[in-house]
Enzyme design. Structure first.
Site, mmCIF file in Angstrom:
data_model
loop_
_atom_site.group_PDB
_atom_site.id
_atom_site.type_symbol
_atom_site.label_atom_id
_atom_site.label_comp_id
_atom_site.label_asym_id
_atom_site.label_seq_id
_atom_site.Cartn_x
_atom_site.Cartn_y
_atom_site.Cartn_z
ATOM 1 N N HIS A 1 2.238 -11.721 14.023
ATOM 2 C CA HIS A 1 3.272 -12.246 14.919
ATOM 3 C C HIS A 1 3.020 -13.709 15.292
ATOM 4 O O HIS A 1 3.887 -14.371 15.858
ATOM 5 C CB HIS A 1 3.333 -11.379 16.185
ATOM 6 C CG HIS A 1 4.699 -11.289 16.788
ATOM 7 N ND1 HIS A 1 5.720 -12.172 16.477
ATOM 8 C CD2 HIS A 1 5.242 -10.411 17.681
ATOM 9 C CE1 HIS A 1 6.811 -11.857 17.149
ATOM 10 N NE2 HIS A 1 6.538 -10.786 17.893
ATOM 11 N N THR B 1 0.852 -1.188 0.000
ATOM 12 C CA THR B 1 0.000 0.000 0.000
ATOM 13 C C THR B 1 0.887 1.236 0.000
ATOM 14 O O THR B 1 1.862 1.306 0.754
ATOM 15 C CB THR B 1 -0.953 -0.002 1.216
ATOM 16 O OG1 THR B 1 -1.734 1.196 1.189
ATOM 17 C CG2 THR B 1 -0.208 -0.086 2.535
#
Length: 508
Positions: free
Chosen positions: A479, A427
C-alpha cells in the site's frame, strides 16, 4: 606487488564490513581466486586476487569496516609456493635448473593433493551448509564423480571430484562453508594407487559390495534419499537427466511404477506410538530458514493489504476443453490455466504500472519488463522461479516455460539466475484445494496474485441462478506504492480478461 582494493559498492552504499578471508598471509593465490567477502546493507560482494602470487599482507581483518577504494591486502606477483624453491636455488648453475624442474614437478603430480573447494554460489550468497558426503575419507573416487551437495538459502550446489584419487574430508556434514573454502582434498591417482593395497588387504569381505557400488550410477543427495528411503535399485531406474544422471523425478516415478510397493505397508503395520518419541527436534534447512526470514521481513517492511474478487472460469474452461488436444499435438505441451492467467496479468500490469514497480529507499523503480515469478512447492520448501519476458511469449511459450521451471524446481536443478529478478508473482494454492488465502509479498515486489480452487457455485446471471465454476482471486499489494483504487482496478481487469479470454487475445 598488487593491491587488493575494495570495489565500488553501489551508488547509495558508502561502506562495507569484512566478512571472512579465505586465505592467510603467506598463502599462494591464483588470479581471480576469491580471497575475501564484503558485506553491505544490501548484498555480499566477493573480492578476488588481482594476480597470481602470494598473499603477502592482510591490511583489513575480519569484521573491520572499509570504504570503496580502500586497500584490503597485498599480493606479491609471480611468487608462489611452487616458484619459491626455484627462486632460492643458486644462480651459479642456471642451465641445470630447468632440467631439474620436471623432476621436482613429478612428485606433485603423483603424490600431491588436489583441493576440493566450495564453488562460487552467486553474488548475494555468502555461505552454505554441507550436505551428506557420498564417500568417506580414504575412499577412492573418479574424476567428476559427485561427492557432496552444498545447500544455500536459494539452491543446492553439487560438488564433484576435480581429479581421480583418494578422498580426504575436511568439512563435515552440516558445517557452514563459504565460497572458495577448502572442504576436502584428493590425493592424485599415483597416491591412490599407492594407498589402495592397505584397504584392499584389510577388507576382502567387502569386495562384492564395493563392486556393486562401483557399478551403481552416481546419485545426487536428493536422489539418494529417495532411493534409500524407498529401497529402490538405482540400476533399475530410467534416467532422463543430463549425462545419463538419475533425477529426483526419475526416482519418484520409479516409486509409483514399482508393482511390489503395494503389499509392503500391509505386511509391516505402523509401530505403536509407545515405541516412538513423542517429539522430534530437526534443524531447519537453510532454504526453510531463508523462507521464514524473507516472509517475516516482507511483513515487517511493506504495508501489505489484500483485496479479493472472484472470476467465472466458464469461458476459459470451455476454450481449454475445445482446443487442448489440438494444442498439445501442435506444441507438445498441455494447455493449462497458468498461461491464461499470465497473459491477463501482464496486460493488467501494462495498464497499472505501480503493481509492477518496487520501492528503493525514497525512489520508485518502474519496471518496463514483465518477469513473472511462479511459486512452486517442493519437498524442501517453496521456491519462486522466474519466467522471463512473459509479455513476449505465446500461450504455448508460457506453458513450456512454466513446465520447465517446475520440473527444475522439483529436481533441485534451478540456477540462481532463475530465482532472481521477478517483477510480480503468481501463487496457485488451488492445486492443493485452497478456497481462499492472503498471500505474502515476495519482496521487493509490490504485488502477488493468489489463485484458488475452482468450485461449482450458484450464481445470479442475467436474472437467473446458474451453476458456474468460480475461483476466488486474492491480490496482496504494498500500500506504500499501490493505492486501493489501483489494486482493485488491476484485479477487476484480470477478472475481465479471464471471463472473456478473447479480449486478451485481441488486446482489448
Amino acid at each position: 606487488m598488487a593491491d587488493i582494493l575494495t570495489p565500488a559498492l553501489g551508488e547509495s552504499v558508502t561502506e562495507a564490513t569484512i566478512g571472512k578471508w579465505t586465505k592467510k598471509a603467506g598463502d599462494p593465490v591464483k588470479k581471480d581466486e576469491v580471497l575475501v567477502e564484503l558485506e553491505t546493507d544490501k548484498v555480499s560482494l566477493e573480492v578476488v586476487s588481482p594476480a597470481d602470487g602470494v598473499l603477502a599482507e592482510i591490511k583489513a581483518a575480519d569484521g573491520e569496516t572499509v570504504t570503496p577504494g580502500a586497500v584490503l591486502g597485498v599480493v606479491s606477483e609471480g611468487a608462489s609456493a611452487a616458484a619459491a624453491p626455484v627462486a632460492a636455488a643458486p644462480k651459479a648453475e642456471a642451465a641445470p635448473a630447468p632440467a631439474a624442474a620436471p623432476a621436482a614437478a613429478a612428485p606433485a603430480a603423483s603424490g600431491g593433493a588436489v583441493a576440493i573447494s566450495v564453488p562460487t554460489m552467486g553474488e548475494s550468497v555468502a555461505e552454505g551448509s554441507m550436505g551428506t558426503w557420498l564417500k568417506k575419507s580414504g575412499d577412492t573416487v573418479a574424476k567428476d564423480e559427485l561427492l557432496v551437495e552444498i545447500e544455500t538459502d536459494k539452491v543446492a550446489v553439487e560438488v564433484s571430484a576435480p581429479a581421480a584419487g583418494v578422498l580426504t574430508i575436511l568439512a563435515d556434514a552440516g558445517a557452514s562453508v563459504t565460497p572458495g573454502q577448502q572442504i576436502g582434498s584428493i590425493a592424485a591417482s599415483g597416491a591412490a594407487a599407492a594407498a589402495a593395497p592397505a584397504p584392499a588387504a584389510a577388507a576382502p569381505a567387502n569386495a562384492g559390495s564395493a563392486q556393486v557400488a562401483a557399478d551403481a550410477p552416481h546419485l545426487s543427495p536428493a536422489v539418494q534419499r529417495v532411493v534409500t528411503e524407498n529401497n529402490l535399485d538405482p540400476k533399475a531406474i530410467a534416467a532422463t537427466g543430463p549425462k545419463g544422471n538419475i533425477t529426483k523425478g526419475d526416482a519418484l516415478a520409479a516409486i509409483n511404477a514399482a508393482p511390489a510397493a503395494a503389499p509392503a505397508p500391509a505386511a509391516a503395520p505402523a509401530a505403536p506410538r509407545a515405541d516412538q518419541p513423542r517429539e522430534e527436534r530437526v534443524k531447519m534447512t537453510r532454504l526453510r530458514q531463508t523462507i521464514a526470514r524473507r516472509l517475516k521481513e516482507s511483513q515487517n517492511t511493506a504495508a501489505q493489504l489484500t483485496t479479493f474478487n472472484e472470476v467465472d472460469m466458464t469461458n476459459v474452461m470451455a476454450l481449454r476443453a475445445q482446443y487442448k488436444e489440438v494444442f498439445e499435438k501442435r506444441h507438445g505441451v498441455k494447455l493449462g490455466f497458468m498461461s491464461f492467467f499470465t497473459k491477463a496479468i501482464v496486460q493488467a500490469l501494462h495498464e497499472i504500472p505501480a503493481v509492477n514497480a518496487e520501492i528503493d529507499g525514497t525512489d520508485i523503480i518502474y519496471k518496463n519488463h514483465y518477469d513473472i515469478g511462479v511459486a512452486v512447492g517442493t519437498d524442501k520448501g517453496l521456491v519462486v522461479p522466474v519466467l522471463r519476458d512473459a509479455d513476449q511469449l505465446t500461450l504455448a511459450g508460457i506453458e513450456k516455460g512454466i513446465a520447465a521451471l517446475g520440473k527444475a524446481a522439483r529436481d533441485g536443478d534451478l540456477t540462481l539466475d532463475q530465482l532472481q529478478g521477478g517483477t510480480f508473482t503468481i501463487t496457485n494454492g488451488g492445486t492443493y484445494g485452497s478456497l481462499m488465502s492472503t498471500p505474502i509479498l515476495n519482496a521487493p515486489q509490490s504485488g502477488i496474485l493468489g489463485m484458488h480452487n475452482i468450485v461449482q457455485r450458484p450464481m445470479a446471471v442475467n436474472g437467473e441462478v446458474l451453476i458456474r465454476p468460480m475461483m476466488y482471486l486474492a491480490l496482496s499489494y504494498d500500500h506504500r506504492i499501490v493505492d486501493g483504487k489501483e489494486a482493485v482496478t488491476f484485479l477487476v481487469r484480470v477478472k475481465e480478461l479471464l471471463e472473456d479470454p478473447a479480449r486478451a487475445l485481441l488486446d482489448l
